[in-house]
Motif scaffolding. Structure first.
Motif, PDB file in Angstrom:
ATOM      1  N   THR A   1       0.851  -0.928   0.338  1.00 57.96           N
ATOM      2  CA  THR A   1      -0.197  -0.025   0.344  1.00 57.96           C
ATOM      3  C   THR A   1       0.766   0.793  -0.076  1.00 57.96           C
ATOM      4  OG1 THR A   1       0.042  -0.218   2.561  1.00 57.96           O
ATOM      5  CG2 THR A   1      -1.662  -0.669   1.074  1.00 57.96           C
ATOM      6  N   ARG A   2       1.820   1.081   0.444  1.00 65.90           N
ATOM      7  CA  ARG A   2       3.371   2.062  -0.338  1.00 65.90           C
ATOM      8  C   ARG A   2       3.139   2.531  -0.963  1.00 65.90           C
ATOM      9  NH1 ARG A   2       7.660   0.550   3.230  1.00 65.90           N
ATOM     10  NH2 ARG A   2       6.896  -1.864   2.182  1.00 65.90           N
ATOM     11  N   LYS A   3       2.866   3.685  -1.493  1.00 60.37           N
ATOM     12  CA  LYS A   3       3.204   3.977  -3.038  1.00 60.37           C
ATOM     13  C   LYS A   3       4.791   3.957  -3.671  1.00 60.37           C
ATOM     14  CE  LYS A   3      -1.468   6.220  -3.201  1.00 60.37           C
ATOM     15  NZ  LYS A   3      -1.761   7.635  -3.210  1.00 60.37           N
ATOM     16  N   THR A   4       5.152   4.777  -3.286  1.00 57.86           N
ATOM     17  CA  THR A   4       6.970   4.793  -2.846  1.00 57.86           C
ATOM     18  C   THR A   4       7.335   3.792  -1.879  1.00 57.86           C
ATOM     19  OG1 THR A   4       7.023   6.035  -1.775  1.00 57.86           O
ATOM     20  CG2 THR A   4       6.657   6.670  -3.309  1.00 57.86           C
ATOM     21  N   ALA A   5       7.503   2.459  -1.947  1.00 58.70           N
ATOM     22  CA  ALA A   5       7.832   1.656  -1.437  1.00 58.70           C
ATOM     23  C   ALA A   5       9.529   1.753  -1.703  1.00 58.70           C
ATOM     24  CB  ALA A   5       6.825   0.321  -1.243  1.00 58.70           C
ATOM     25  N   LYS A   6      10.552   0.737  -1.434  1.00 59.57           N
ATOM     26  CA  LYS A   6      11.499   0.425  -1.699  1.00 59.57           C
ATOM     27  C   LYS A   6      11.912  -0.561  -2.098  1.00 59.57           C
ATOM     28  CE  LYS A   6      13.796   4.710   0.564  1.00 59.57           C
ATOM     29  NZ  LYS A   6      14.185   5.163   1.449  1.00 59.57           N
ATOM     30  N   ILE A   7      12.165  -1.348  -3.494  1.00 60.67           N
ATOM     31  CA  ILE A   7      12.315  -2.422  -3.467  1.00 60.67           C
ATOM     32  C   ILE A   7      13.784  -2.882  -3.922  1.00 60.67           C
ATOM     33  CG2 ILE A   7      11.127  -4.010  -5.447  1.00 60.67           C
ATOM     34  CD1 ILE A   7       8.970  -3.140  -3.251  1.00 60.67           C
ATOM     35  N   ARG A   8      13.989  -4.087  -3.221  1.00 64.45           N
ATOM     36  CA  ARG A   8      15.103  -4.241  -2.924  1.00 64.45           C
ATOM     37  C   ARG A   8      15.754  -5.400  -4.312  1.00 64.45           C
ATOM     38  NH1 ARG A   8      14.831  -0.694   0.758  1.00 64.45           N
ATOM     39  NH2 ARG A   8      16.798   0.775   1.656  1.00 64.45           N
ATOM     40  N   ALA A   9      16.787  -5.864  -4.803  1.00 61.84           N
ATOM     41  CA  ALA A   9      17.110  -7.391  -5.349  1.00 61.84           C
ATOM     42  C   ALA A   9      16.688  -8.736  -3.919  1.00 61.84           C
ATOM     43  CB  ALA A   9      18.742  -6.741  -5.126  1.00 61.84           C
ATOM     44  N   GLY A  10      17.020  -9.060  -4.798  1.00 60.05           N
ATOM     45  CA  GLY A  10      15.478 -10.539  -3.750  1.00 60.05           C
ATOM     46  C   GLY A  10      13.966 -10.019  -4.095  1.00 60.05           C
ATOM     47  N   GLN A  11      13.992  -9.609  -3.737  1.00 61.99           N
ATOM     48  CA  GLN A  11      11.832  -9.329  -3.853  1.00 61.99           C
ATOM     49  C   GLN A  11      11.436  -9.625  -5.196  1.00 61.99           C
ATOM     50  OE1 GLN A  11      12.163  -4.968  -1.513  1.00 61.99           O
ATOM     51  NE2 GLN A  11      10.380  -6.298  -0.761  1.00 61.99           N
ATOM     52  N   VAL A  12      10.248 -10.017  -5.281  1.00 66.91           N
ATOM     53  CA  VAL A  12       9.456 -10.137  -5.947  1.00 66.91           C
ATOM     54  C   VAL A  12       8.189  -9.037  -5.787  1.00 66.91           C
ATOM     55  CG1 VAL A  12       7.744 -11.631  -7.400  1.00 66.91           C
ATOM     56  CG2 VAL A  12      10.023 -12.198  -6.587  1.00 66.91           C
ATOM     57  N   VAL A  13       8.078  -8.634  -7.363  1.00 62.64           N
ATOM     58  CA  VAL A  13       6.393  -7.757  -7.523  1.00 62.64           C
ATOM     59  C   VAL A  13       5.260  -8.302  -8.105  1.00 62.64           C
ATOM     60  CG1 VAL A  13       5.626  -5.662  -7.900  1.00 62.64           C
ATOM     61  CG2 VAL A  13       8.182  -5.902  -6.752  1.00 62.64           C
ATOM     62  N   MET A  14       4.073  -8.227  -8.002  1.00 62.38           N
ATOM     63  CA  MET A  14       3.079  -8.926  -8.228  1.00 62.38           C
ATOM     64  C   MET A  14       2.341  -7.910  -9.387  1.00 62.38           C
ATOM     65  SD  MET A  14       3.945 -12.253  -9.402  1.00 62.38           S
ATOM     66  CE  MET A  14       2.064 -13.222  -9.812  1.00 62.38           C
ATOM     67  N   PHE A  15       1.660  -7.404 -10.429  1.00 60.05           N
ATOM     68  CA  PHE A  15       0.386  -7.440 -10.962  1.00 60.05           C
ATOM     69  C   PHE A  15       0.085  -7.897 -11.492  1.00 60.05           C
ATOM     70  CE2 PHE A  15      -0.655  -4.182 -14.180  1.00 60.05           C
ATOM     71  CZ  PHE A  15      -1.732  -3.776 -13.709  1.00 60.05           C
ATOM     72  N   GLY A  16      -1.012  -8.361 -11.374  1.00 64.01           N
ATOM     73  CA  GLY A  16      -1.338  -8.875 -12.446  1.00 64.01           C
ATOM     74  C   GLY A  16      -1.313 -10.557 -12.168  1.00 64.01           C
ATOM     75  N   ASP A  17      -1.143 -11.001 -13.917  1.00 63.50           N
ATOM     76  CA  ASP A  17      -0.405 -12.058 -13.687  1.00 63.50           C
ATOM     77  C   ASP A  17       1.301 -11.962 -13.797  1.00 63.50           C
ATOM     78  OD1 ASP A  17      -0.116 -11.031 -16.029  1.00 63.50           O
ATOM     79  OD2 ASP A  17      -1.161 -12.599 -17.511  1.00 63.50           O
TER      80      ASP A  17
END
Length: 71
Positions: free
Chosen positions: A48-64
């Motif tokens: 829910t944080r619009k500017t969340a910091k995404i770092r190496a190793g993380q996985v982001v999902m949007f739709g499929d």
């Protein structure tokens, strides 16, 4: 489910900018709206944080679409 690998140029990328950089939206503002609507997950949890910091190793999902962030 399409998989996208994203390589960081720095320490992190903001989630709204990541969506723009991989072509899932037209602008960072549009990315913020997608996050605000609860349509984006980071590491299987709704982000829910619009500017969340995404770092190496993380996985982001949007739709499929699954975005794997690498160093």
């Amino acid at each position: 489910m399409p998989n996208v690998d994203f390589t960081l140029n720095g320490e992190y990328v903001e989630v709204n900018q990541l969506l723009k950089l991989v072509g899932l939206c037209d602008s960072g503002g549009a990315g913020k709206m997608l996050v605000a609507e609860g349509l984006v997950k980071v590491d299987r949890k709704i982000e829910t944080r619009k500017t969340a910091k995404i770092r190496a190793g993380q996985v982001v999902m949007f739709g499929d679409v699954r975005i794997t962030v690498k160093a």
